[in-house]
Design a protein around this motif. Structure first.
Motif, PDB file in Angstrom:
ATOM      1  N   PHE A 100      -5.605   8.668  -1.760  1.00  0.00           N
ATOM      2  CA  PHE A 100      -4.667   7.318  -1.790  1.00  0.00           C
ATOM      3  C   PHE A 100      -4.066   6.497  -1.584  1.00  0.00           C
ATOM      4  O   PHE A 100      -2.919   7.143  -1.539  1.00  0.00           O
ATOM      5  CB  PHE A 100      -4.616   6.898  -4.109  1.00  0.00           C
ATOM      6  CG  PHE A 100      -6.084   6.903  -4.697  1.00  0.00           C
ATOM      7  CD1 PHE A 100      -7.284   5.954  -4.374  1.00  0.00           C
ATOM      8  CD2 PHE A 100      -6.719   8.271  -4.781  1.00  0.00           C
ATOM      9  CE1 PHE A 100      -8.698   6.209  -5.743  1.00  0.00           C
ATOM     10  CE2 PHE A 100      -7.584   8.806  -5.456  1.00  0.00           C
ATOM     11  CZ  PHE A 100      -8.915   7.928  -6.277  1.00  0.00           C
ATOM     12  N   ILE A 101      -4.449   5.595  -0.635  1.00  0.00           N
ATOM     13  CA  ILE A 101      -3.601   4.700   0.192  1.00  0.00           C
ATOM     14  C   ILE A 101      -2.886   3.645  -0.158  1.00  0.00           C
ATOM     15  O   ILE A 101      -3.065   2.598  -0.559  1.00  0.00           O
ATOM     16  CB  ILE A 101      -4.454   4.236   1.608  1.00  0.00           C
ATOM     17  CG1 ILE A 101      -5.468   5.687   1.749  1.00  0.00           C
ATOM     18  CG2 ILE A 101      -3.649   4.102   2.252  1.00  0.00           C
ATOM     19  CD1 ILE A 101      -4.397   7.018   2.512  1.00  0.00           C
ATOM     20  N   PRO A 102      -1.498   3.624  -0.326  1.00  0.00           N
ATOM     21  CA  PRO A 102      -0.563   2.183  -1.137  1.00  0.00           C
ATOM     22  C   PRO A 102      -0.661   1.230   0.209  1.00  0.00           C
ATOM     23  O   PRO A 102      -0.141   1.659   1.382  1.00  0.00           O
ATOM     24  CB  PRO A 102       0.952   2.594  -1.697  1.00  0.00           C
ATOM     25  CG  PRO A 102       0.370   4.252  -1.270  1.00  0.00           C
ATOM     26  CD  PRO A 102      -0.324   4.773  -1.113  1.00  0.00           C
ATOM     27  N   ALA A 103      -0.649  -0.060   0.566  1.00  0.00           N
ATOM     28  CA  ALA A 103       0.534  -0.321   0.798  1.00  0.00           C
ATOM     29  C   ALA A 103       1.140  -1.467   0.998  1.00  0.00           C
ATOM     30  O   ALA A 103       2.449  -0.915  -0.551  1.00  0.00           O
ATOM     31  CB  ALA A 103      -0.620  -1.918   0.873  1.00  0.00           C
ATOM     32  N   ILE A 104       1.830  -1.520   1.877  1.00  0.00           N
ATOM     33  CA  ILE A 104       3.642  -1.868   2.043  1.00  0.00           C
ATOM     34  C   ILE A 104       3.980  -3.506   2.117  1.00  0.00           C
ATOM     35  O   ILE A 104       4.461  -4.381   1.718  1.00  0.00           O
ATOM     36  CB  ILE A 104       4.235  -1.460   2.960  1.00  0.00           C
ATOM     37  CG1 ILE A 104       4.638   0.058   2.991  1.00  0.00           C
ATOM     38  CG2 ILE A 104       5.977  -1.842   3.783  1.00  0.00           C
ATOM     39  CD1 ILE A 104       4.850   1.338   3.997  1.00  0.00           C
ATOM     40  N   ASP A 105       2.891  -4.305   3.455  1.00  0.00           N
ATOM     41  CA  ASP A 105       2.835  -4.938   3.853  1.00  0.00           C
ATOM     42  C   ASP A 105       1.546  -5.679   4.743  1.00  0.00           C
ATOM     43  O   ASP A 105       0.691  -4.829   5.413  1.00  0.00           O
ATOM     44  CB  ASP A 105       4.080  -6.502   4.133  1.00  0.00           C
ATOM     45  CG  ASP A 105       4.128  -5.213   5.476  1.00  0.00           C
ATOM     46  OD1 ASP A 105       3.595  -5.007   5.948  1.00  0.00           O
ATOM     47  OD2 ASP A 105       5.778  -5.303   5.687  1.00  0.00           O
ATOM     48  N   SER A 106       1.837  -6.851   4.465  1.00  0.00           N
ATOM     49  CA  SER A 106       0.092  -7.029   5.433  1.00  0.00           C
ATOM     50  C   SER A 106       0.198  -7.211   6.870  1.00  0.00           C
ATOM     51  O   SER A 106      -0.957  -6.889   7.397  1.00  0.00           O
ATOM     52  CB  SER A 106       0.292  -9.162   5.804  1.00  0.00           C
ATOM     53  OG  SER A 106       1.186  -9.358   6.191  1.00  0.00           O
ATOM     54  N   THR A 107       0.944  -6.416   7.123  1.00  0.00           N
ATOM     55  CA  THR A 107       1.191  -6.557   8.629  1.00  0.00           C
ATOM     56  C   THR A 107       0.911  -4.544   8.933  1.00  0.00           C
ATOM     57  O   THR A 107       0.379  -3.996  10.285  1.00  0.00           O
ATOM     58  CB  THR A 107       2.508  -5.840   9.768  1.00  0.00           C
ATOM     59  OG1 THR A 107       3.516  -5.084   8.688  1.00  0.00           O
ATOM     60  CG2 THR A 107       3.489  -6.906   9.345  1.00  0.00           C
ATOM     61  N   TYR A 108       0.364  -4.060   8.068  1.00  0.00           N
ATOM     62  CA  TYR A 108       0.099  -2.639   8.253  1.00  0.00           C
ATOM     63  C   TYR A 108      -1.619  -2.902   7.463  1.00  0.00           C
ATOM     64  O   TYR A 108      -2.559  -1.299   7.568  1.00  0.00           O
ATOM     65  CB  TYR A 108       0.475  -1.338   6.802  1.00  0.00           C
ATOM     66  CG  TYR A 108       1.979  -0.809   7.342  1.00  0.00           C
ATOM     67  CD1 TYR A 108       1.897  -0.294   8.406  1.00  0.00           C
ATOM     68  CD2 TYR A 108       2.947  -2.267   6.836  1.00  0.00           C
ATOM     69  CE1 TYR A 108       3.299   0.195   9.087  1.00  0.00           C
ATOM     70  CE2 TYR A 108       4.298  -1.610   7.675  1.00  0.00           C
ATOM     71  CZ  TYR A 108       4.336  -0.207   8.397  1.00  0.00           C
ATOM     72  OH  TYR A 108       5.565   0.101   9.287  1.00  0.00           O
ATOM     73  N   THR A 109      -1.958  -4.167   7.579  1.00  0.00           N
ATOM     74  CA  THR A 109      -3.327  -4.020   6.796  1.00  0.00           C
ATOM     75  C   THR A 109      -5.024  -3.391   7.433  1.00  0.00           C
ATOM     76  O   THR A 109      -5.455  -2.959   7.342  1.00  0.00           O
ATOM     77  CB  THR A 109      -4.247  -4.972   6.317  1.00  0.00           C
ATOM     78  OG1 THR A 109      -2.669  -6.204   5.123  1.00  0.00           O
ATOM     79  CG2 THR A 109      -5.272  -5.618   5.436  1.00  0.00           C
ATOM     80  N   SER A 110      -4.495  -3.948   8.593  1.00  0.00           N
ATOM     81  CA  SER A 110      -5.236  -2.830   9.996  1.00  0.00           C
ATOM     82  C   SER A 110      -5.555  -2.044  10.044  1.00  0.00           C
ATOM     83  O   SER A 110      -6.254  -1.211   9.593  1.00  0.00           O
ATOM     84  CB  SER A 110      -5.026  -3.829  11.203  1.00  0.00           C
ATOM     85  OG  SER A 110      -5.977  -3.022  12.185  1.00  0.00           O
ATOM     86  N   ALA A 111      -4.019  -1.571   9.847  1.00  0.00           N
ATOM     87  CA  ALA A 111      -4.468   0.676  10.390  1.00  0.00           C
ATOM     88  C   ALA A 111      -4.703   0.967   9.119  1.00  0.00           C
ATOM     89  O   ALA A 111      -5.465   2.285   9.144  1.00  0.00           O
ATOM     90  CB  ALA A 111      -3.229   0.761  10.172  1.00  0.00           C
ATOM     91  N   MET A 112      -4.840   0.367   7.553  1.00  0.00           N
ATOM     92  CA  MET A 112      -5.271   0.946   6.514  1.00  0.00           C
ATOM     93  C   MET A 112      -6.811   0.123   6.511  1.00  0.00           C
ATOM     94  O   MET A 112      -7.980   1.829   6.690  1.00  0.00           O
ATOM     95  CB  MET A 112      -4.813   0.219   5.010  1.00  0.00           C
ATOM     96  CG  MET A 112      -3.632   0.198   4.699  1.00  0.00           C
ATOM     97  SD  MET A 112      -3.052  -0.813   3.871  1.00  0.00           S
ATOM     98  CE  MET A 112      -3.722  -0.520   2.448  1.00  0.00           C
ATOM     99  N   LEU A 113      -7.670  -0.090   6.764  1.00  0.00           N
ATOM    100  CA  LEU A 113      -8.386   0.155   6.997  1.00  0.00           C
ATOM    101  C   LEU A 113      -9.014   0.878   7.727  1.00  0.00           C
ATOM    102  O   LEU A 113     -10.402   1.183   7.450  1.00  0.00           O
ATOM    103  CB  LEU A 113      -8.549  -1.618   7.455  1.00  0.00           C
ATOM    104  CG  LEU A 113      -8.470  -3.141   6.317  1.00  0.00           C
ATOM    105  CD1 LEU A 113      -9.034  -4.364   6.664  1.00  0.00           C
ATOM    106  CD2 LEU A 113      -8.966  -2.512   5.385  1.00  0.00           C
ATOM    107  N   LYS A 114      -9.144   0.511   9.198  1.00  0.00           N
ATOM    108  CA  LYS A 114      -9.066   2.065  10.518  1.00  0.00           C
ATOM    109  C   LYS A 114      -9.321   3.081   9.375  1.00  0.00           C
ATOM    110  O   LYS A 114     -10.251   4.106   9.989  1.00  0.00           O
ATOM    111  CB  LYS A 114      -8.542   1.344  11.953  1.00  0.00           C
ATOM    112  CG  LYS A 114      -7.549   0.342  12.934  1.00  0.00           C
ATOM    113  CD  LYS A 114      -7.397   0.510  13.809  1.00  0.00           C
ATOM    114  CE  LYS A 114      -7.920  -0.722  13.914  1.00  0.00           C
ATOM    115  NZ  LYS A 114      -6.374  -0.754  15.983  1.00  0.00           N
TER     116      LYS A 114
END
Length: 255
Positions: free
Chosen positions: A35-49
């Motif tokens: 389960f992958i927590p977010a930090i801010d919008s700059t990481y959204t793309s990396a999370m989706l990949k």
């Protein structure tokens, strides 16, 4: 045996050189759910990949980490809701209050925390709480927002027995990670007084590696060391700890 890492930043730059290797090693150790927590919008793309690469094993959260609540936090909160509208996430997190690094944006952190709890309620999602040097402030917000629609995980729980019971009373399970293996971790002294049904496992990789890896990069594979410590504390086998804590994670995340 299936282990669940309820909190791991596998998209972090710390894994850029060997991400797949680290994930494969964790899977060999029995960790099948990340389960992958977010930090801010700059990481959204990396999370989706990351999810695209491991669709059966990776489950994403969306949220704004309290240490990333800056002057543009309102833009970040808009991004979070836009993402929640667009697609499936499994929690709003990690969210909360952190007064360890900076106290100057406390009001903004409080607003962002409360707003994101309300988003979680709106989309019927659990929350994943980050709390550092801010137990009173976090509990103040939880008291305001308490109800049947408030539930989730108190990530990296490092409080007292009383604070543990209070967190549980607000519908939270306790995220237990590497700190439980530290000599000065303290939570190992009372954890056996908390029913296992309130416990989930996490690494917070690449941070807070358990003994004997303390001070090095943490990895999801090391959740085995945390499970072994809990097996010792509760007088159960590692496979029993894995089964119970994975069941608990399913209750929270719905998957």
């Amino acid at each position: 045996m299936i282990l669940t890492d309820t909190h791991t930043h596998l998209y972090s730059e710390a894994f850029d050189k060997d991400r797949d290797q680290a994930i494969q090693q964790a899977m060999k150790s029995g960790v099948k759910r990340f389960f992958i927590p977010a930090i801010d919008s700059t990481y959204t793309s990396a999370m989706l990949k990351l999810e695209e690469a491991y669709p059966k094993n990776v489950f994403l959260m969306m949220g704004l980490h309290p240490t990333h609540v800056k002057q543009n936090y309102s833009v970040e909160l808009i991004h979070i809701e836009e993402m929640l509208i667009q697609r499936k996430f499994y929690a709003v997190g990690e969210i909360g209050i952190d007064l360890y690094w900076d106290k100057t944006l406390l009001k903004e952190q409080q607003y962002a925390f409360k707003h994101q709890i309300q988003l979680a309620k709106k989309y019927r999602l659990p929350i994943v709480i980050h709390c550092r040097d801010a137990f009173n402030e976090v509990f103040e917000v939880l008291e305001e927002e308490k109800g049947d629609d408030l539930f989730g995980i108190f990530h990296c729980f490092t409080g007292t027995l009383e604070q543990a019971k209070l967190a549980i009373s607000y519908g939270m399970k306790l995220g237990i990670g590497g700190v439980v293996t530290f000599k000065n971790g303290k939570i190992n002294t009372f954890l056996n007084e908390i029913d296992l049904k309130h416990i989930v496992l996490e690494t917070d990789a690449p941070y807070l590696a358990p003994v004997p890896y303390r001070g090095k990069r943490n990895e999801s594979a090391y959740i085995v060391n945390i499970a072994e410590k809990l097996a010792n504390i509760y007088g159960k086998s590692v496979s029993e700890i894995a089964e119970i804590t994975t069941k608990n994670s399913k209750e929270i995340f719905g998957v």
